[in-house]
Design a protein around this motif. Structure first.
Motif, mmCIF file in Angstrom:
data_model
loop_
_atom_site.group_PDB
_atom_site.id
_atom_site.type_symbol
_atom_site.label_atom_id
_atom_site.label_comp_id
_atom_site.label_asym_id
_atom_site.label_seq_id
_atom_site.Cartn_x
_atom_site.Cartn_y
_atom_site.Cartn_z
ATOM 1 N N LYS A 129 -31.970 14.762 39.470
ATOM 2 C CA LYS A 129 -31.598 16.179 39.509
ATOM 3 C C LYS A 129 -32.770 17.080 39.109
ATOM 4 O O LYS A 129 -32.852 18.217 39.542
ATOM 5 N N LEU A 130 -33.676 16.560 38.296
ATOM 6 C CA LEU A 130 -34.880 17.311 37.936
ATOM 7 C C LEU A 130 -36.010 17.075 38.931
ATOM 8 O O LEU A 130 -37.119 17.563 38.744
ATOM 9 N N ASN A 131 -35.725 16.318 39.993
ATOM 10 C CA ASN A 131 -36.732 15.967 41.007
ATOM 11 C C ASN A 131 -37.952 15.310 40.382
ATOM 12 O O ASN A 131 -39.081 15.550 40.793
ATOM 13 N N TRP A 132 -37.730 14.525 39.343
ATOM 14 C CA TRP A 132 -38.780 13.803 38.626
ATOM 15 C C TRP A 132 -39.836 14.757 38.073
ATOM 16 O O TRP A 132 -40.970 14.371 37.830
ATOM 17 N N ARG A 133 -39.470 16.018 37.865
ATOM 18 C CA ARG A 133 -40.385 17.009 37.283
ATOM 19 C C ARG A 133 -40.316 16.860 35.762
ATOM 20 O O ARG A 133 -39.585 17.570 35.085
ATOM 21 N N LEU A 134 -41.107 15.923 35.236
ATOM 22 C CA LEU A 134 -41.031 15.581 33.823
ATOM 23 C C LEU A 134 -42.183 16.129 32.992
ATOM 24 O O LEU A 134 -42.086 16.196 31.768
ATOM 25 N N TYR A 136 -21.123 21.080 30.056
ATOM 26 C CA TYR A 136 -19.805 21.182 29.443
ATOM 27 C C TYR A 136 -19.737 20.254 28.239
ATOM 28 O O TYR A 136 -20.564 19.343 28.103
ATOM 29 N N ASN A 137 -18.717 20.436 27.429
ATOM 30 C CA ASN A 137 -18.526 19.527 26.302
ATOM 31 C C ASN A 137 -18.377 18.079 26.764
ATOM 32 O O ASN A 137 -18.813 17.168 26.083
ATOM 33 N N LYS A 138 -17.785 17.883 27.931
ATOM 34 C CA LYS A 138 -17.557 16.511 28.392
ATOM 35 C C LYS A 138 -18.808 15.834 28.953
ATOM 36 O O LYS A 138 -18.850 14.620 29.070
ATOM 37 N N ASN A 139 -19.862 16.602 29.304
ATOM 38 C CA ASN A 139 -21.057 15.950 29.846
ATOM 39 C C ASN A 139 -22.313 16.140 28.986
ATOM 40 O O ASN A 139 -23.313 15.472 29.205
ATOM 41 N N ILE A 140 -22.270 17.028 28.019
ATOM 42 C CA ILE A 140 -23.487 17.359 27.256
ATOM 43 C C ILE A 140 -24.052 16.168 26.497
ATOM 44 O O ILE A 140 -25.262 15.967 26.451
ATOM 45 N N LEU A 141 -23.193 15.362 25.916
ATOM 46 C CA LEU A 141 -23.675 14.242 25.104
ATOM 47 C C LEU A 141 -24.451 13.231 25.951
ATOM 48 O O LEU A 141 -25.534 12.790 25.562
ATOM 49 N N GLN A 142 -23.931 12.908 27.121
ATOM 50 C CA GLN A 142 -24.609 11.946 28.000
ATOM 51 C C GLN A 142 -25.915 12.531 28.538
ATOM 52 O O GLN A 142 -26.930 11.828 28.612
ATOM 53 N N ILE A 143 -25.899 13.797 28.897
ATOM 54 C CA ILE A 143 -27.103 14.416 29.452
ATOM 55 C C ILE A 143 -28.171 14.569 28.377
ATOM 56 O O ILE A 143 -29.341 14.284 28.609
ATOM 57 N N LEU A 144 -27.767 15.007 27.185
ATOM 58 C CA LEU A 144 -28.732 15.131 26.086
ATOM 59 C C LEU A 144 -29.335 13.775 25.727
ATOM 60 O O LEU A 144 -30.548 13.668 25.529
ATOM 61 N N THR A 145 -28.516 12.742 25.678
ATOM 62 C CA THR A 145 -29.021 11.398 25.391
ATOM 63 C C THR A 145 -30.034 10.973 26.443
ATOM 64 O O THR A 145 -31.116 10.464 26.112
ATOM 65 N N ALA A 146 -29.716 11.207 27.707
ATOM 66 C CA ALA A 146 -30.649 10.866 28.786
ATOM 67 C C ALA A 146 -31.946 11.669 28.651
ATOM 68 O O ALA A 146 -33.041 11.126 28.842
ATOM 69 N N CYS A 147 -31.832 12.947 28.293
ATOM 70 C CA CYS A 147 -33.031 13.791 28.121
ATOM 71 C C CYS A 147 -33.932 13.233 27.020
ATOM 72 O O CYS A 147 -35.156 13.168 27.184
ATOM 73 N N ILE A 148 -33.336 12.839 25.906
ATOM 74 C CA ILE A 148 -34.128 12.300 24.792
ATOM 75 C C ILE A 148 -34.785 10.986 25.186
ATOM 76 O O ILE A 148 -35.982 10.777 24.922
ATOM 77 N N LEU A 149 -34.036 10.109 25.836
ATOM 78 C CA LEU A 149 -34.604 8.814 26.242
ATOM 79 C C LEU A 149 -35.741 8.990 27.248
ATOM 80 O O LEU A 149 -36.806 8.376 27.107
ATOM 81 N N VAL A 150 -35.545 9.835 28.243
ATOM 82 C CA VAL A 150 -36.575 10.056 29.260
ATOM 83 C C VAL A 150 -37.796 10.735 28.638
ATOM 84 O O VAL A 150 -38.938 10.358 28.926
ATOM 85 N N LEU A 199 -33.390 19.589 29.145
ATOM 86 C CA LEU A 199 -32.009 20.065 29.090
ATOM 87 C C LEU A 199 -31.914 21.501 29.614
ATOM 88 O O LEU A 199 -30.987 21.843 30.347
ATOM 89 N N GLU A 200 -32.888 22.311 29.273
ATOM 90 C CA GLU A 200 -32.916 23.683 29.777
ATOM 91 C C GLU A 200 -33.088 23.686 31.295
ATOM 92 O O GLU A 200 -32.392 24.423 32.007
ATOM 93 N N ARG A 201 -34.009 22.879 31.806
ATOM 94 C CA ARG A 201 -34.213 22.794 33.252
ATOM 95 C C ARG A 201 -32.916 22.372 33.947
ATOM 96 O O ARG A 201 -32.545 22.923 34.982
ATOM 97 N N TYR A 202 -32.263 21.380 33.368
ATOM 98 C CA TYR A 202 -31.008 20.880 33.925
ATOM 99 C C TYR A 202 -29.959 21.994 33.929
ATOM 100 O O TYR A 202 -29.269 22.206 34.928
ATOM 101 N N SER A 203 -29.856 22.722 32.805
ATOM 102 C CA SER A 203 -28.813 23.747 32.667
ATOM 103 C C SER A 203 -29.016 24.916 33.638
ATOM 104 O O SER A 203 -28.058 25.625 33.947
#
Length: 120
Positions: free
Chosen positions: A95-100, A58-72, A48-52
């Motif tokens: 967006k993270l260029n697969w840098r996991l 934003y409030n409208k995208n944070i929930l989906q992005i955080l969920t994706a971060c946890i799942l990945v 999430l930090e890398r993404y940010s």
């Protein structure tokens, strides 16, 4: 557990804080209903930090992005193939260029930040 105020402090962003935090509800639900542990959350916060640093949160995208971060993060840590079954997973990993991979220094730093924020 996580909420908007915590993420604002951790990531130096400015989400609107809500009384009934959808972030706190989602994270609690995911960790109560699935086999995730704190390591997944720490790695997800690194993602999430890398993404940010690249894209606004934003409030409208944070929930989906955080969920994706946890799942990945959970899939990466458990060595489960990342097929991007959740709609936002593909967007996140691209967006993270697969840098996991998260090295020990990065993990320790985020773990320390997480621990200090949870205690306050």
């Amino acid at each position: 557990m996580l909420n908007e105020e915590y993420l604002n402090k951790l990531l130096s962003i400015s989400l609107k804080c809500k009384t009934n935090s959808p972030i706190k509800s989602r994270v609690t639900e995911m960790f109560n209903n699935y086999d995730f542990d704190e390591k997944s959350l720490i790695v997800a916060l690194v993602y999430l930090e890398r993404y940010s640093l690249l894209y606004p949160l934003y409030n409208k995208n944070i929930l989906q992005i955080l969920t994706a971060c946890i799942l990945v993060a959970n899939k990466f840590l458990e060595d489960i193939p990342i097929f991007c079954s959740y709609p936002h997973e593909r967007d996140l990993v691209n967006k993270l260029n697969w840098r996991l991979f998260v090295d020990e220094t990065e993990y320790s730093r985020m773990s320390g930040l997480y621990s200090s924020q949870i205690q306050t």
